[in-house]
Each structure stands twice: as structure tokens, then as C-alpha cells.
Design an enzyme around this catalytic site. Structure first.
Site, PDB file in Angstrom:
ATOM      1  N   TRP A 137       0.818  -1.201   0.000  1.00  0.00           N
ATOM      2  CA  TRP A 137       0.000   0.000   0.000  1.00  0.00           C
ATOM      3  C   TRP A 137       0.851   1.249   0.000  1.00  0.00           C
ATOM      4  CZ3 TRP A 137      -2.795   2.167   4.783  1.00  0.00           C
ATOM      5  CH2 TRP A 137      -1.908   2.265   5.839  1.00  0.00           C
ATOM      6  N   ASN A 184       1.129   5.247   1.021  1.00  0.00           N
ATOM      7  CA  ASN A 184       0.637   6.111   2.071  1.00  0.00           C
ATOM      8  C   ASN A 184       0.440   7.530   1.571  1.00  0.00           C
ATOM      9  OD1 ASN A 184       0.217   7.508   4.385  1.00  0.00           O
ATOM     10  ND2 ASN A 184       1.637   6.293   5.566  1.00  0.00           N
ATOM     11  N   ASP A 200       2.395  -8.015   5.327  1.00  0.00           N
ATOM     12  CA  ASP A 200       3.406  -7.494   4.418  1.00  0.00           C
ATOM     13  C   ASP A 200       3.044  -6.111   3.885  1.00  0.00           C
ATOM     14  OD1 ASP A 200       4.842  -8.405   1.234  1.00  0.00           O
ATOM     15  OD2 ASP A 200       5.689  -7.361   2.934  1.00  0.00           O
ATOM     16  N   GLN A 242       9.113   6.204  -4.142  1.00  0.00           N
ATOM     17  CA  GLN A 242       9.331   6.266  -2.697  1.00  0.00           C
ATOM     18  C   GLN A 242       8.624   5.091  -2.025  1.00  0.00           C
ATOM     19  OE1 GLN A 242      10.748   9.742  -1.151  1.00  0.00           O
ATOM     20  NE2 GLN A 242      11.791   8.802  -2.872  1.00  0.00           N
ATOM     21  N   TRP A 269      15.053  10.100  -0.476  1.00  0.00           N
ATOM     22  CA  TRP A 269      13.899  10.852  -0.954  1.00  0.00           C
ATOM     23  C   TRP A 269      13.977  11.150  -2.451  1.00  0.00           C
ATOM     24  CZ3 TRP A 269      12.533  14.758   3.575  1.00  0.00           C
ATOM     25  CH2 TRP A 269      12.111  13.999   4.671  1.00  0.00           C
ATOM     26  N   THR A 270      13.115  12.067  -2.879  1.00  0.00           N
ATOM     27  CA  THR A 270      12.938  12.317  -4.305  1.00  0.00           C
ATOM     28  C   THR A 270      14.208  12.816  -4.993  1.00  0.00           C
ATOM     29  OG1 THR A 270      10.627  12.783  -3.922  1.00  0.00           O
ATOM     30  CG2 THR A 270      11.551  13.620  -5.970  1.00  0.00           C
ATOM     31  N   ARG A 294      15.025  20.322  -0.838  1.00  0.00           N
ATOM     32  CA  ARG A 294      14.887  18.966  -1.378  1.00  0.00           C
ATOM     33  C   ARG A 294      14.421  18.899  -2.835  1.00  0.00           C
ATOM     34  NH1 ARG A 294      11.056  19.551   2.603  1.00  0.00           N
ATOM     35  NH2 ARG A 294       8.864  19.477   1.996  1.00  0.00           N
ATOM     36  N   ASP A 327       3.433  22.105  -1.023  1.00  0.00           N
ATOM     37  CA  ASP A 327       3.266  21.261   0.150  1.00  0.00           C
ATOM     38  C   ASP A 327       2.016  21.685   0.932  1.00  0.00           C
ATOM     39  OD1 ASP A 327       3.938  19.275   1.875  1.00  0.00           O
ATOM     40  OD2 ASP A 327       5.477  20.401   2.938  1.00  0.00           O
TER      41      ASP A 327
HETATM   42  C1  FRU Z   1       6.808  14.957  -2.033  1.00  0.00           C
HETATM   43  C2  FRU Z   1       7.911  14.646  -1.024  1.00  0.00           C
HETATM   44  C3  FRU Z   1       9.225  15.180  -1.462  1.00  0.00           C
HETATM   45  C4  FRU Z   1      10.186  14.311  -0.711  1.00  0.00           C
HETATM   46  C5  FRU Z   1       9.474  12.972  -0.677  1.00  0.00           C
HETATM   47  C6  FRU Z   1       9.632  12.235   0.619  1.00  0.00           C
HETATM   48  O1  FRU Z   1       5.551  14.851  -1.474  1.00  0.00           O
HETATM   49  O2  FRU Z   1       7.570  15.143   0.235  1.00  0.00           O
HETATM   50  O3  FRU Z   1       9.377  16.544  -1.201  1.00  0.00           O
HETATM   51  O4  FRU Z   1      11.403  14.226  -1.359  1.00  0.00           O
HETATM   52  O5  FRU Z   1       8.109  13.234  -0.906  1.00  0.00           O
HETATM   53  O6  FRU Z   1       9.084  10.962   0.558  1.00  0.00           O
END
Ligand code: FRU
Length: 577
Positions: free
Chosen positions: A19, A21, A53, A75, A118-119, A182, A270
Site C-alpha cells: 500500500w 501512504n 506485508d 518512494q 527521498w525524491t 529537497r 506542500d
Molecule cells: C513529495 C515529497 C518530497 C520528498 C518525498 C519524501 O511529497 O515530500 O518533497 O522528497 O516526498 O518521501
């Protein structure tokens, strides 16, 4: 889990049985999340359901095309049901539709990404080398940028990755909060031959895109000024910057600049979880982007999609000479339901993006042509007259997996006789498909059942203004999409430009719990998630409707049944035997 399995999509990318999130994870208090998950699992246990799982996947990393394969990195948390220590999931495809899941590409095994891989974004150098830059959240939750590259560039599947031993390559600059730095973009070339890239951040409440130059991806210099800054918009995630051709339909490599080229900046806010873009001009010398429509710049620009659509990115697909936009589509059901069904979130169908030369400084988005390879049999309905206040069934058989193309014409005489109005219509604050006006709403009811106890209207609403001009809105209404009470029930949509010589037209992709719609060739797009309880599998139906009071509309509709895509784990042993 089979109880809710009809909500799984059949031709949209999603991880196997895990899943995804939709928590805004960065800001989540770990203790609260643990408690929440524990409670949810306890409740599930009571019901005899299991979330075995469970894995969490959010958003994504860097898409690209390499040696015949599209690569998708996302991610992923392989360890639990909450957003925790994110690593990179990896899948490959030949056509952006059928996918093979591969082993994790990168895990959180270094101090500089211990809290999460992360991204990031890929840059393919002119000699074919692949450079991956990504944000690491360090052992102290500082956001730093790291470099990685394929261990074996001759492997088209790029299974193994090496992290540069001297990571991190970039720390948050002075004056920037260590938690606001980021998601590096793909790099592009400057005319001096340096690589340039942007990283999202904020200063107080102003969203900003920082700029860096590098020659080797190991050392960087900060370029003075900002690519773009918009007050009041908060943290900018997943910044995207790319050129579009103002002449042709072809896409452009990130480094293309010059005549007949415009640039686009996209940011993911965000604060409101929507993706906004503006078309404008890139001044290389000052590393500055200026939107064409300065009025728009008071705000942040246009939305790629007026429904559920976040953290999207584009990449240049050199095999087809196009730019492809791809987005993460979250859920709008309850968290409890997500646990029960064992997964959350999908990817949209990738979209080709081009500049809309006719309407000015906006983009057109259209599902990649490859999705049409899933089309099976079709039904065609030509010039159906749909009277005011009527619902017309379209006999297409089952209607849970469809590709629909429809055109509507308003009866001219009735249109002329319709009085002018100073009404300002807005999908989101309207009464949805049930609110009747002289010239709308009319369109399609997708994911409906025979009794119309559930249906999702996707429709046009036209208003004749005081100046005699027609103003058109395009909306998708979740209000009656499900008998369930714990799901989102909003009306999504926006205005759409309709040019003189154009009919009203829409393309809709229906896939069990997702409805992606594209009005006027992709000028206005709306993606919705819906959770029917009756209009599922063989019980799903399709209708035309016209809830206008004054006009008959003539509709022509072509409907294809859609095959399921192949989205499975890659197992070489199995395919050998
Ligand atoms: C996007 C984000 C990115 C970050 C990643 C973390 O929603 O928050 O800014 O790199 O997801 O999982």
C-alpha cells in the site's frame, strides 16, 4: 482483502499487493503514527482482516528512458505500514503501460540518507552516462543532496546502484532551514557548458527555486538569485523546469534553449497538495524564469489537473521525441479503508505535454499513445439527441475499464434564445451535476450502476455571459460516486477555453477507482478517485446525461473496453523454466 479488491486499478501502475501512504509524512510525529497504525491494525485484527506485508509507497523519484526501457523509481517503505524510512522502489517498462517490478534500487544505508532516500532526478549525459541526484534525509533529518550512478551501465535494467563515496554533494545553504531543501531537478546545460539544476525551498512563506551550477556533479556553486519565487506559497516540492517548443508538437531535451522555445516551471505546493505550472521565458544569464502572464504570477499559475494529482514530474523521452508528464494520484477514501484494502495510491497514465499554441501560455496534456494498445472492442454512438433533463444508457457491456471519447454540440437555436447571465460558475462551489442551469450540466455518468444509486458525472457547464460570450466549465463530481460515507465527495474542475471552431470534447479513462478526464484536447484535466460499492466489475455502466433546462445537446461517443496491463514482479528464473 478481497472485500475491497475491486478498487484496485487494472491498467494504472501500482505496487503489487502493498500500500501507498498518502500521509504528508515529513511532518508526521513518529509516535503518533505508530500509535495510529497499531490501533488500525488492532481494529483490522478484530475484523479478521490482515494487513500482512504492508509497505508504504509515496510519491516518486526519477523517471527516465535508458537502453530501450523506461525506468520508474518511487518512494517506498519495505518495512511497515507507515511512512518511515523511505527507499527507492524500481520498475521498468517498454511502453509506459506494462511494468515489471525490480528489486529496490537504493536503500537507506548511509548516515546521509539514514532517515530516507527521498525524491531525485536523473540526468543522462551526452555520452550516455546516467547521473542520479537525490535528496537524503540524514541521521539528523537534515536534507542534503546525494549523487548515485549505475553500477553496470551496460545493464539496461540498471538493477544495481552505487552511491558516490564522498556524499553528500550539497548541504542546505546559509539562511535556508535544514528541512526545506529537497528534490533536485534534472540538470540542463548552460551555454558555457556547465550543468545547472534547481532545488525547491522556502524563505519565510515565499516558495523559492534555488539554482546551482556544476561541471562534475560532485562540486556545485550556488547561482545568485532564484529561478522563481512566489510569496505566500510555502515550501516548493518536486520543482520541475523544462523547455517546450512554440512551433512543433515534439518534446525538447532539458538543455534545449533559443528561438521558438518557451520554458515551464512546475512546483508542488506542500501546503495545498496541488501541482501548479506557468509558461514563460528563461533568462540564462540571471538564471531567472519570468512567466508570460504576469497577472498569473500574482498567484502561482495554472494547475496541471484540477482533481487529485501531486508531485508530478516530466522527462524527455528521446525514443519518441516527446516530453512525458507523470503523476502520483493519492486516495480520497479513509485511512481505515486503505488499511483494509492493503494499498493506497496509484500513478496516473503518463501524459504527453505540449504547448497549447492556440490558447496561449498553457499546456496540453494527453494520455501517451501507448495506452491505446489496451483498447479492445469498441461501440460507437453517433448524433444522439439528449433532451433537457434526460439520462441515456450507452450499451457498452461492462464499464469498469474504459477509454471514452465524446463530443457535444449545443442546439444553436436554443442557444440564441437563451438569456444572458452574470452568473459566475465554479465547479467546486456549485451543486455539481444536480444543479440545473440553462446550458448545463451535460456529459457522461461513468462508474454508474443500473439503478443509478451510484455514478460519477463528468460534464460541461456553459454560461452565456452578459457580453453574449459563452463561458465553459469542465467538472467531475464525486458527490454520488459511492454509497460509502467515508470517501471524498467533492466537485473538481475548472473553466476551459473553447475556441470558435471547436466542439466541446472530452476523453475519459475509467479504471475501477480512477477517472482521468481531458477536456478540449487536454487543455483542462481532472483526475478523480471514486469508490463505488455497486458499480463494480460487470455491474458498472455508462450513461449520457443532460441536466440543462433549455438546450438539447447532440452527443457522439466512442467507447473502448480496456484490457488490463501486465504489472508483475520480474522473475528471470520463472521465465527461463
Ligand atoms: C513529495 C515529497 C518530497 C520528498 C518525498 C519524501 O511529497 O515530500 O518533497 O522528497 O516526498 O518521501
Amino acid at each position: 482483502n478481497s472485500m475491497l479488491s475491486w478498487q484496485r486499478t487494472a491498467y494504472h501502475f501500482q505496487p503489487e499487493k502493498n500500500w501507498m501512504n498518502v500521509l504528508n509524512v515529513k511532518d508526521t510525529n513518529f509516535f503518533l503514527v505508530s500509535l495510529w497504525v497499531w490501533l488500525r491494525l488492532a481494529v483490522l485484527g478484530e475484523l479478521g482482516l490482515s494487513a500482512s506485508d504492508p509497505n508504504v509507497v509515496t510519491i516518486w523519484a526519477g523517471p527516465m528512458y535508458y537502453k530501450g526501457w523506461y525506468h520508474f523509481f518511487y518512494q517506498y517503505n519495505p518495512k511497515g505500514a507507515v511512512w518511515g524510512t523511505i527507499v527507492w522502489g524500481h520498475a521498468v517498462s517498454r511502453d509506459l503501460i506494462h511494468w515489471l517490478h525490480l528489486p529496490l534500487a537504493m536503500v537507506a544505508d548511509q548516515w546521509y540518507d539514514q532517515n530516507g532516500v527521498w525524491t531525485g532526478s536523473a540526468t543522462i549525459l551526452p555520452d550516455g552516462q546516467v547521473i542520479m541526484l537525490y535528496t537524503g534525509s540524514t541521521n539528523e533529518s537534515v536534507q542534503v543532496q546525494n549523487l548515485a550512478y549505475p553500477a553496470d551501465p551496460s545493464d539496461p535494467l540498471l538493477v544495481d546502484w552505487i552511491k558516490y563515496p564522498s556524499n553528500p554533494v550539497l548541504f542546505p545553504p546559509p539562511g535556508i532551514d535544514t528541512k526545506d531543501f529537497r528534490d533536485p531537478t534534472t540538470a540542463w546545460l548552460t551555454s558555457e557548458g556547465k550543468w545547472r539544476l534547481s532545488i525547491g525551498s522556502k524563505l519565510n512563506k515565499t516558495g523559492i527555486a534555488l539554482v546551482y551550477d556544476t561541471s562534475d556533479f560532485k562540486t556545485y556553486e550556488r547561482v545568485e538569485g532564484l529561478l522563481r519565487a512566489v510569496p505566500g506559497t510555502g515550501m516548493w516540492e518536486c520543482v520541475d523546469f523544462f523547455p517546450v517548443s512554440s512551433e512543433g508538437e515534439n518534446g525538447l531535451d532539458a538543455s534545449i534553449n533559443g528561438e521558438n522555445v518557451k520554458h515551464v516551471v512546475k512546483v508542488s505546493l506542500d501546503d495545498d497538495r496541488h501541482d501548479y505550472y506557468a509558461v514563460g521565458t528563461y533568462d540564462e544569464k540571471n538564471a531567472k524564469f519570468t512567466p508570460d502572464d504576469l497577472k498569473n504570477d500574482v498567484g502561482i499559475g495554472l494547475r496541471y489537473d484540477y482533481g487529485i494529482f501531486y508531485a508530478s514530474k516530466t522527462f524527455y523521452d528521446q525514443s519518441n521525441g516527446r516530453r512525458v508528464l507523470w503523476s502520483w494520484i493519492g486516495e480520497s477514501d479513509s485511512e481505515y479503508a486503505d488499511v483494509a484494502k492493503g494499498w493506497a495510491s496509484i500513478q496516473g497514465i503518463p501524459r504527453t505535454v505540449t504547448l497549447d499554441k492556440k490558447s496561449g501560455s498553457s499546456l496540453l496534456q494527453w494520455p501517451v499513445a501507448e495506452v491505446e494498445s489496451l483498447r479492445l472492442g469498441s461501440n460507437e454512438f453517433e448524433n444522439l439527441k439528449v433532451k433537457p433533463g434526460s439520462v441515456v444508457p450507452l450499451e457498452v457491456g461492462t464499464a469498469a475499464q474504459l477509454d471514452i471519447v465524446a463530443e457535444f454540440e449545443i442546439d444553436m437555436k436554443a442557444l440564441e434564445m437563451t438569456g444572458q447571465s452574470n452568473k459566475e460558475y465554479e465547479c467546486s462551489t456549485s451543486g455539481g451535476a444536480a444543479e440545473r442551469g440553462a446550458l448545463g450540466p451535460f456529459g457522461l455518468l461513468v462508474l454508474a450502476d443500473d439503478d443509478l444509486s451510484e455514478y460519477t458525472p463528468t460534464y460541461f457547464y456553459v454560461v452565456k455571459g452578459n457580453d453574449g460570450q459563452l463561458k465553459t466549465s469542465f467538472c467531475s463530481d464525486q458527490l454520488r460516486s459511492s454509497l460509502a460515507t467515508d470517501v471524498g465527495k467533492k466537485i473538481f474542475g475548472s473553466s476551459v477555453t473553447v475556441l470558435e471552431d471547436e466542439k466541446l470534447s472530452v476523453r475519459i479513462l475509467v479504471d475501477h477507482s480512477v477517472v482521468e478526464s481531458f477536456a478540449q484536447g487536454g487543455r483542462t484535466c481532472v483526475t478523480s478517485r471514486v469508490y463505488p460499492t455497486k458499480a463494480i466489475y460487470g455491474a458498472a455502466r455508462l450513461f449520457l446525461f443532460n441536466n440543462a433546462t433549455q438546450v438539447t445537446v447532440t452527443a457522439s461517443v466512442k467507447v473502448w473496453q480496456m484490457n488490463s496491463a501486465f504489472i508483475r514482479p520480474f522473475n528471470p528464473q520463472q521465465s527461463n523454466s
